[in-house]
Design a protein around this motif. Structure first.
Motif, PDB file in Angstrom:
ATOM      1  N   SER A  42     -50.961  -2.727  21.719  1.00 11.03           N
ATOM      2  CA  SER A  42     -50.008  -1.685  21.352  1.00 11.03           C
ATOM      3  C   SER A  42     -50.298  -1.291  19.920  1.00 11.03           C
ATOM      4  CB  SER A  42     -48.558  -2.142  21.512  1.00 11.03           C
ATOM      5  OG  SER A  42     -48.266  -3.157  20.587  1.00 11.03           O
ATOM      6  N   MET A  43     -50.112  -0.010  19.625  1.00 15.18           N
ATOM      7  CA  MET A  43     -50.376   0.506  18.294  1.00 15.18           C
ATOM      8  C   MET A  43     -49.263   1.470  17.926  1.00 15.18           C
ATOM      9  SD  MET A  43     -51.883   3.258  16.288  1.00 15.18           S
ATOM     10  CE  MET A  43     -52.198   4.326  17.630  1.00 15.18           C
ATOM     11  N   THR A  44     -48.714   1.288  16.738  1.00 12.85           N
ATOM     12  CA  THR A  44     -47.680   2.171  16.221  1.00 12.85           C
ATOM     13  C   THR A  44     -48.015   2.470  14.765  1.00 12.85           C
ATOM     14  OG1 THR A  44     -46.036   1.162  17.660  1.00 12.85           O
ATOM     15  CG2 THR A  44     -45.211   2.435  15.801  1.00 12.85           C
ATOM     16  N   VAL A  45     -48.012   3.748  14.416  1.00 12.57           N
ATOM     17  CA  VAL A  45     -48.261   4.182  13.041  1.00 12.57           C
ATOM     18  C   VAL A  45     -47.175   5.189  12.686  1.00 12.57           C
ATOM     19  CG1 VAL A  45     -49.866   5.331  11.471  1.00 12.57           C
ATOM     20  CG2 VAL A  45     -50.747   3.837  13.257  1.00 12.57           C
ATOM     21  N   SER A  46     -46.700   5.097  11.452  1.00 12.00           N
ATOM     22  CA  SER A  46     -45.622   5.968  11.005  1.00 12.00           C
ATOM     23  C   SER A  46     -45.828   6.384   9.559  1.00 12.00           C
ATOM     24  CB  SER A  46     -44.296   5.212  11.132  1.00 12.00           C
ATOM     25  OG  SER A  46     -43.239   5.947  10.564  1.00 12.00           O
ATOM     26  N   ARG A  47     -45.322   7.559   9.256  1.00 16.08           N
ATOM     27  CA  ARG A  47     -45.245   7.963   7.852  1.00 16.08           C
ATOM     28  C   ARG A  47     -44.300   6.973   7.180  1.00 16.08           C
ATOM     29  NH1 ARG A  47     -46.558  12.485   5.424  1.00 16.08           N
ATOM     30  NH2 ARG A  47     -46.918  13.598   7.378  1.00 16.08           N
ATOM     31  N   ALA A  48     -44.583   6.549   5.973  1.00 13.48           N
ATOM     32  CA  ALA A  48     -43.699   5.632   5.251  1.00 13.48           C
ATOM     33  C   ALA A  48     -42.322   6.271   5.135  1.00 13.48           C
ATOM     34  CB  ALA A  48     -44.259   5.318   3.866  1.00 13.48           C
ATOM     35  N   GLY A  49     -41.277   5.491   5.331  1.00 16.17           N
ATOM     36  CA  GLY A  49     -39.924   6.009   5.230  1.00 16.17           C
ATOM     37  C   GLY A  49     -39.510   6.839   6.424  1.00 16.17           C
ATOM     38  N   HIS A  50     -40.240   6.730   7.539  1.00 14.36           N
ATOM     39  CA  HIS A  50     -39.874   7.458   8.762  1.00 14.36           C
ATOM     40  C   HIS A  50     -38.392   7.213   9.039  1.00 14.36           C
ATOM     41  CE1 HIS A  50     -40.588   9.202  12.748  1.00 14.36           C
ATOM     42  NE2 HIS A  50     -39.855   8.218  13.242  1.00 14.36           N
ATOM     43  N   ALA A  51     -37.662   8.274   9.229  1.00 10.96           N
ATOM     44  CA  ALA A  51     -36.209   8.157   9.391  1.00 10.96           C
ATOM     45  C   ALA A  51     -35.853   7.355  10.637  1.00 10.96           C
ATOM     46  CB  ALA A  51     -35.590   9.544   9.478  1.00 10.96           C
ATOM     47  N   PRO A  52     -34.939   6.410  10.527  1.00 11.12           N
ATOM     48  CA  PRO A  52     -34.495   5.665  11.706  1.00 11.12           C
ATOM     49  C   PRO A  52     -33.663   6.558  12.621  1.00 11.12           C
ATOM     50  CG  PRO A  52     -33.162   5.084   9.812  1.00 11.12           C
ATOM     51  CD  PRO A  52     -34.251   6.009   9.314  1.00 11.12           C
ATOM     52  N   SER A  53     -33.459   6.092  13.848  1.00 11.79           N
ATOM     53  CA  SER A  53     -32.621   6.832  14.792  1.00 11.79           C
ATOM     54  C   SER A  53     -31.210   6.946  14.238  1.00 11.79           C
ATOM     55  CB  SER A  53     -32.570   6.095  16.129  1.00 11.79           C
ATOM     56  OG  SER A  53     -33.849   6.040  16.686  1.00 11.79           O
ATOM     57  N   PRO A  54     -30.547   8.068  14.481  1.00 10.87           N
ATOM     58  CA  PRO A  54     -29.166   8.208  14.005  1.00 10.87           C
ATOM     59  C   PRO A  54     -28.248   7.234  14.737  1.00 10.87           C
ATOM     60  CG  PRO A  54     -29.781  10.060  15.386  1.00 10.87           C
ATOM     61  CD  PRO A  54     -31.031   9.250  15.167  1.00 10.87           C
ATOM     62  N   ALA A  55     -27.086   6.978  14.160  1.00 10.10           N
ATOM     63  CA  ALA A  55     -26.136   6.027  14.745  1.00 10.10           C
ATOM     64  C   ALA A  55     -25.732   6.432  16.152  1.00 10.10           C
ATOM     65  CB  ALA A  55     -24.901   5.907  13.861  1.00 10.10           C
ATOM     66  N   GLY A  56     -25.803   7.710  16.481  1.00 14.22           N
ATOM     67  CA  GLY A  56     -25.422   8.177  17.813  1.00 14.22           C
ATOM     68  C   GLY A  56     -26.544   8.103  18.828  1.00 14.22           C
ATOM     69  N   SER A  57     -27.675   7.513  18.464  1.00 15.20           N
ATOM     70  CA  SER A  57     -28.793   7.434  19.402  1.00 15.20           C
ATOM     71  C   SER A  57     -28.527   6.355  20.438  1.00 15.20           C
ATOM     72  CB  SER A  57     -30.077   7.113  18.634  1.00 15.20           C
ATOM     73  OG  SER A  57     -30.103   5.743  18.307  1.00 15.20           O
ATOM     74  N   PRO A  58     -29.352   6.288  21.476  1.00 19.36           N
ATOM     75  CA  PRO A  58     -29.163   5.261  22.509  1.00 19.36           C
ATOM     76  C   PRO A  58     -29.210   3.840  21.946  1.00 19.36           C
ATOM     77  CG  PRO A  58     -30.736   6.904  23.236  1.00 19.36           C
ATOM     78  CD  PRO A  58     -30.429   7.190  21.798  1.00 19.36           C
ATOM     79  N   TRP A  59     -29.809   3.656  20.793  1.00 14.59           N
ATOM     80  CA  TRP A  59     -29.901   2.319  20.197  1.00 14.59           C
ATOM     81  C   TRP A  59     -28.765   2.078  19.204  1.00 14.59           C
ATOM     82  CZ3 TRP A  59     -33.022   0.085  23.295  1.00 14.59           C
ATOM     83  CH2 TRP A  59     -34.073   0.785  23.849  1.00 14.59           C
ATOM     84  N   GLY A  60     -27.970   3.114  18.960  1.00 19.38           N
ATOM     85  CA  GLY A  60     -26.878   2.983  18.008  1.00 19.38           C
ATOM     86  C   GLY A  60     -25.563   2.708  18.702  1.00 19.38           C
ATOM     87  N   ALA A  61     -24.472   3.102  18.066  1.00 19.36           N
ATOM     88  CA  ALA A  61     -23.133   2.775  18.554  1.00 19.36           C
ATOM     89  C   ALA A  61     -22.666   3.683  19.686  1.00 19.36           C
ATOM     90  CB  ALA A  61     -22.154   2.865  17.391  1.00 19.36           C
ATOM     91  N   SER A  62     -23.213   4.883  19.792  1.00 17.17           N
ATOM     92  CA  SER A  62     -22.727   5.837  20.786  1.00 17.17           C
ATOM     93  C   SER A  62     -23.641   5.867  22.008  1.00 17.17           C
ATOM     94  CB  SER A  62     -22.678   7.231  20.143  1.00 17.17           C
ATOM     95  OG  SER A  62     -22.375   8.190  21.107  1.00 17.17           O
TER      96      SER A  62
END
Length: 137
Positions: A42-62
């Motif tokens: 598996s390989m994952t690359v991101s721009r530094a500081g890539h914004a996390p998912s918002p709190a309302g995302s499937p991984w957040g509270a909503s």
């Protein structure tokens, strides 16, 4: 050649004839490349500081439904996974899953060079030379 384990991105650069060198996600891009003993990667690359998912995302509270990645997210995040095979001087990543649907089902062949705790993967794409340098984690 022992690739098994985790590797951290040191640099991703693209050399274009007559244009010099660019860094698609910036000089400070971050990434993780993992190879398992049973032939998966598996390989994952991101721009530094890539914004996390918002709190309302499937991984957040909503319990919001999953949505397609935004154009901004897709332009600063690259991820794929599948099986791998080492060939003479090369490695082939047989992509099963990818953030970019056009890559899923493709075989990504890279020139392979391992020197101690450094791994270099490189390929030519549309006349540009892509090089990813990794350090064993």
């Amino acid at each position: 050649m022992d690739l098994v384990g985790a590797w951290r991105l040191v640099e991703w650069r693209i050399g274009a004839p007559g244009s010099g060198v660019s860094h698609p996600f910036g000089r400070d891009a971050v990434g993780l490349l993992c190879y398992t003993p049973d032939g998966y990667m598996s390989m994952t690359v991101s721009r530094a500081g890539h914004a996390p998912s918002p709190a309302g995302s499937p991984w957040g509270a909503s319990p919001e439904p999953l949505t397609e990645p935004s154009a901004e997210a897709s332009a600063s995040f690259l991820s794929y996974a599948g099986r791998y095979e080492i060939r003479e001087g090369q490695i082939a990543h047989d992509v099963e899953l990818s953030l970019d649907r056009s890559v899923a089902g493709a075989v990504q062949v890279r020139e392979l060079n391992v020197n101690g705790d450094r791994l270099v993967l490189a390929t030519s794409e549309r006349g540009d030379w892509h090089t990813m340098i990794w350090r064993r984690s």
